[in-house]
Every structure is written in C-alpha cells, then in structure tokens.
Design a protein around this motif. Structure first.
Motif, short mmCIF file in Angstrom:
data_model
loop_
_atom_site.label_atom_id
_atom_site.label_comp_id
_atom_site.label_asym_id
_atom_site.label_seq_id
_atom_site.Cartn_x
_atom_site.Cartn_y
_atom_site.Cartn_z
N ASP A 126 69.24 -8.36 -53.98
CA ASP A 126 70.03 -7.18 -54.35
C ASP A 126 70.23 -6.34 -53.08
OD1 ASP A 126 71.29 -5.13 -55.64
OD2 ASP A 126 69.49 -4.41 -56.69
N ASN A 127 71.02 -6.85 -52.17
CA ASN A 127 71.06 -6.30 -50.81
C ASN A 127 71.61 -4.88 -50.72
OD1 ASN A 127 69.92 -8.61 -49.76
ND2 ASN A 127 71.92 -9.63 -49.67
N LYS A 128 72.60 -4.59 -51.52
CA LYS A 128 73.22 -3.27 -51.51
C LYS A 128 72.16 -2.21 -51.86
CE LYS A 128 77.75 -1.78 -53.20
NZ LYS A 128 78.65 -2.05 -54.34
N ASN A 129 71.42 -2.49 -52.91
CA ASN A 129 70.40 -1.54 -53.33
C ASN A 129 69.19 -1.54 -52.39
OD1 ASN A 129 71.80 -0.52 -55.50
ND2 ASN A 129 71.14 -2.19 -56.85
N LEU A 130 68.92 -2.68 -51.80
CA LEU A 130 67.80 -2.75 -50.85
C LEU A 130 68.00 -1.75 -49.73
CD1 LEU A 130 65.24 -4.07 -49.75
CD2 LEU A 130 66.65 -5.88 -48.74
N ARG A 131 69.23 -1.65 -49.24
CA ARG A 131 69.52 -0.68 -48.17
C ARG A 131 69.21 0.74 -48.61
NH1 ARG A 131 74.09 -3.48 -46.75
NH2 ARG A 131 75.38 -2.12 -48.03
N LEU A 132 69.63 1.08 -49.82
CA LEU A 132 69.40 2.44 -50.35
C LEU A 132 67.91 2.72 -50.51
CD1 LEU A 132 72.19 2.47 -53.09
CD2 LEU A 132 72.18 3.83 -50.98
N LEU A 133 67.20 1.75 -51.05
CA LEU A 133 65.77 1.94 -51.31
C LEU A 133 64.99 2.05 -50.00
CD1 LEU A 133 65.46 -0.63 -54.23
CD2 LEU A 133 65.33 1.87 -54.44
N ARG A 134 65.42 1.30 -49.00
CA ARG A 134 64.74 1.37 -47.69
C ARG A 134 64.92 2.72 -47.04
NH1 ARG A 134 66.05 -4.47 -45.12
NH2 ARG A 134 64.16 -5.54 -45.85
N GLU A 135 66.13 3.30 -47.21
CA GLU A 135 66.38 4.62 -46.65
C GLU A 135 65.38 5.64 -47.21
OE1 GLU A 135 70.41 6.69 -46.35
OE2 GLU A 135 70.96 4.63 -46.88
N THR A 136 65.23 5.59 -48.52
CA THR A 136 64.29 6.52 -49.16
C THR A 136 62.86 6.24 -48.70
OG1 THR A 136 65.72 6.76 -51.08
CG2 THR A 136 63.41 7.37 -51.37
N LEU A 137 62.50 4.96 -48.66
CA LEU A 137 61.14 4.60 -48.21
C LEU A 137 60.85 5.19 -46.84
CD1 LEU A 137 58.49 3.01 -48.60
CD2 LEU A 137 59.64 0.99 -47.69
N GLN A 138 61.82 5.09 -45.93
CA GLN A 138 61.62 5.65 -44.58
C GLN A 138 61.41 7.15 -44.63
OE1 GLN A 138 60.80 4.00 -42.02
NE2 GLN A 138 61.17 2.17 -43.26
N GLU A 139 62.18 7.83 -45.47
CA GLU A 139 62.04 9.29 -45.57
C GLU A 139 60.69 9.69 -46.13
OE1 GLU A 139 66.80 10.31 -45.99
OE2 GLU A 139 65.47 10.79 -47.67
N GLU A 140 60.18 8.90 -47.08
CA GLU A 140 58.85 9.20 -47.63
C GLU A 140 57.79 9.03 -46.55
OE1 GLU A 140 59.32 10.53 -50.27
OE2 GLU A 140 60.43 9.39 -51.77
N LYS A 141 57.94 7.98 -45.76
CA LYS A 141 56.95 7.73 -44.71
C LYS A 141 56.98 8.82 -43.65
CE LYS A 141 56.44 2.72 -45.08
NZ LYS A 141 56.82 1.41 -44.51
N ARG A 142 58.20 9.22 -43.30
CA ARG A 142 58.32 10.29 -42.29
C ARG A 142 57.72 11.59 -42.80
NH1 ARG A 142 63.22 7.85 -40.39
NH2 ARG A 142 64.45 8.93 -41.96
#
Ligand code: FE
Ligand code: FE
Length: 330
Positions: A126-142
C-alpha cells in the motif's frame, strides 16, 4: 479479523481515535506547562497532531473506507495520567518534568503504532499510504527527541535545583563591566550565598570573564579542560544549568550558573520567532520586554549581569549587596 488487511484497517482506526483524543490532550498540556520552551513544543505538536488526523483521513479515503468504529483505550489512559499531573500541586518545574514524562509515553505509543502500520502497509504494498504513515512516524520521533532535549537541557536540571527556591525570585543586577560584577559575586559569597545560587552573564570577548567563569564552575561538574578543548566558538558541552557556554551567532556571551537553563530555553523558543535571541532569553529570566531589550544592548557593549536565585529572605540581602556596587540597574 481474518486477514492482515482487516487488521491494518482496525489498527488505523485505533490510532485515528487516539490522535483525535490527543488534540484535546495536547492543548491542555500546553496550558499546564510553565516553561515557554515546553509550552511551544506542545503547541507545535498540537498543530502536527491535527495534521496527523487529516493524514489518516486521506489514508481511509485511499482505502475507500472510514475511520470510525474504534476507541483507543490506551490513549484514554495515557491522557488521564497526564491530567492527574496537571491537577497536582507543587513546584512548576517538577510538574513540567512530569508533563514531559507523560507526553513521551504518548509519543512512544504513537511510534509503536505507526511503526507497525508502516510494516503492514509495506507488506500489503500500500505504497501511497506508506508514504503518509512514514511522514507521521518521523514527526512523532522528532517530537520525542525534542522533548528529551528540553528535559535534559533545561527542565530536569531546573527541577533538581528547585530546592534553592529560585523559582520564587531571581534578583538580576546589571553592571557596566565584568570587574565590578566579579566583585559583587565575591561579596555575595562572603555574605553566605552559595556559589551555585549565583549566575553570571558576561561578554565573552573579555578574557578575564572567560577565565573567571571557568573558575566559578570548577567546584561542579564542568571541566575547564573540556571548555578549552571545544574552544569558545562552540557551545561547550550540554548545558546542565551549571555550564559555561557561548551563545552561537550572538557575538559570544558567557553564561554560568542556574540562569543558563532559563536563558537558553528562552533563546531556543525565540528561534523562528521575531525576538532577538538574547532578549528572549532575558525575558525567560523574568525581565519585561523593554528591560530585556535594554539589558541585551548593554551586554553587547560589555555589560555584565549578576543573578541571584533566592527565596524572599535572601532576596533582600542580595539586593542590598548588589546595590552597594553601583549597578546600572537592579
Ligand atoms: Fe500523532
Ligand atoms: Fe504525537
């Protein structure tokens, strides 16, 4: 739940509910925080969290489904714990430290959730959504590492030294030059003040100020060798509230003592804002904007600040001593 896709959607709905709860939670936490740097961090993440909600709505659109149907009990519990802290009495800085603890537990829950969701999205191509979810994951980590930084640089050291009662009063005196400020410090120490109750902010261009501030820090954890090794062009070590440091980009000011923590948290909060860094730092110490601006100008011209962190009784004593030495302003 019969296949990974169903589990994926169920987990997405769970975090969707969690993020919605969190928008309310973060607003309350921003209100409850005392440190401006922490308040700002909570406010920023509140805005990011609103984005996280919207991003998940796009994910549901892409999957031709909706986000309703799950309620995240874990997030309810985490937020409830945070609210218990907000309603407790006590020292503001200690409460700030506790709020960070609560917020980081939330971030780690989110990191775990989005980490899992990314793995599922990858597995399901589900590549389209993977990109969106990764963006959020990065923000949580930051956000998580930002909170760690605020805690270890500022809030935790402040909380540790709060028994000096310096939250009650900071007596701040401005002197024309470093030599006078130095005499004031010696006078205060001779009158029974603990060196660790005292702070100094001086122009780093003065070699004597460099040497003296180093000595002032020696009884504690800061090694003068480390300061020399790093040179005065860089921030020396991590500022623990008892450090020597140069404010980058400001022509060099040496800061020693507890005031460092507040000063630097103000400067940190000013990045991106309109205020001059040093002025913002001085406001964090409790000066109003006009006074902070005037002090900041004077400091650039070679002036030096002496700050005593005191309770009421010692405050009067500190003022009396400071006034004997011909201050520009107390
Ligand atoms: Fe989030
Ligand atoms: Fe978050």
């Amino acid at each position: 739940m019969e296949n990974l896709k169903q589990l994926y959607v169920q987990q997405l709905r769970d975090i969707y509910d969690a993020e919605q709860q969190l928008t309310k939670g973060l607003r309350k936490m921003a209100d409850a925080a005392t440190s401006p740097a922490l308040k700002e961090a909570f406010r920023q993440h509140y805005q990011q969290t609103q984005n996280h909600v919207q991003r998940l709505e796009r994910v549901f659109d892409n999957l031709n489904t909706t986000g309703s149907g799950e309620s995240c009990e874990a997030m309810q519990g985490l937020i409830a714990e945070g609210e218990q802290i907000m309603h407790k009495d006590g020292d503001h800085t200690v409460k700030d430290a506790a709020l960070i603890a609560a917020a980081q537990k939330v971030e780690h829950y989110e990191i775990a959730s989005y980490g899992t969701l990314c793995a599922y999205a990858e597995e399901l191509s589900d590549n389209k959504n993977l990109r969106l979810l990764r963006e959020t994951l990065q923000e949580e980590k930051r956000t998580d590492s930002k909170l760690t930084k605020i805690a270890t640089n500022t809030i935790n050291p402040d909380a540790e030294t709060s028994h000096w009662g310096y939250h009650e009063q900071r007596i701040i005196a401005l002197y024309d030059d470093f030599t006078t400020a130095r005499a004031v410090i010696e006078d205060l120490v001779a009158s029974g003040f603990d060196r660790r109750q005292l702070s100094i902010v001086a122009n780093a261009n003065d070699a004597r100020s460099q040497e003296y501030v180093r000595r002032l820090n020696q009884p504690d954890t800061t090694s003068p060798d480390a300061a020399e090794g790093a040179g005065f062009g860089a921030v020396v070590g991590t500022l623990t509230g008892l450090g020597v440091a140069v404010i980058p980009g400001l022509g060099g000011f040496v800061v020693a003592g507890l005031a460092g923590a507040a000063l630097f948290s103000g400067i940190g909060a000013a990045i991106g804002g309109g205020l001059g860094g040093l002025t913002a730092g001085l406001m964090e110490l409790g000066l109003d904007d006009e006074t902070a601006e005037a002090y900041s100008t004077r400091l650039r011209e070679g002036g030096t600040l002496v700050i005593a962190h005191v309770d009421e009784e010692w405050g009067d004593r500190a003022q009396a001593i400071m006034k004997k030495h011909n201050p520009v302003h107390v």
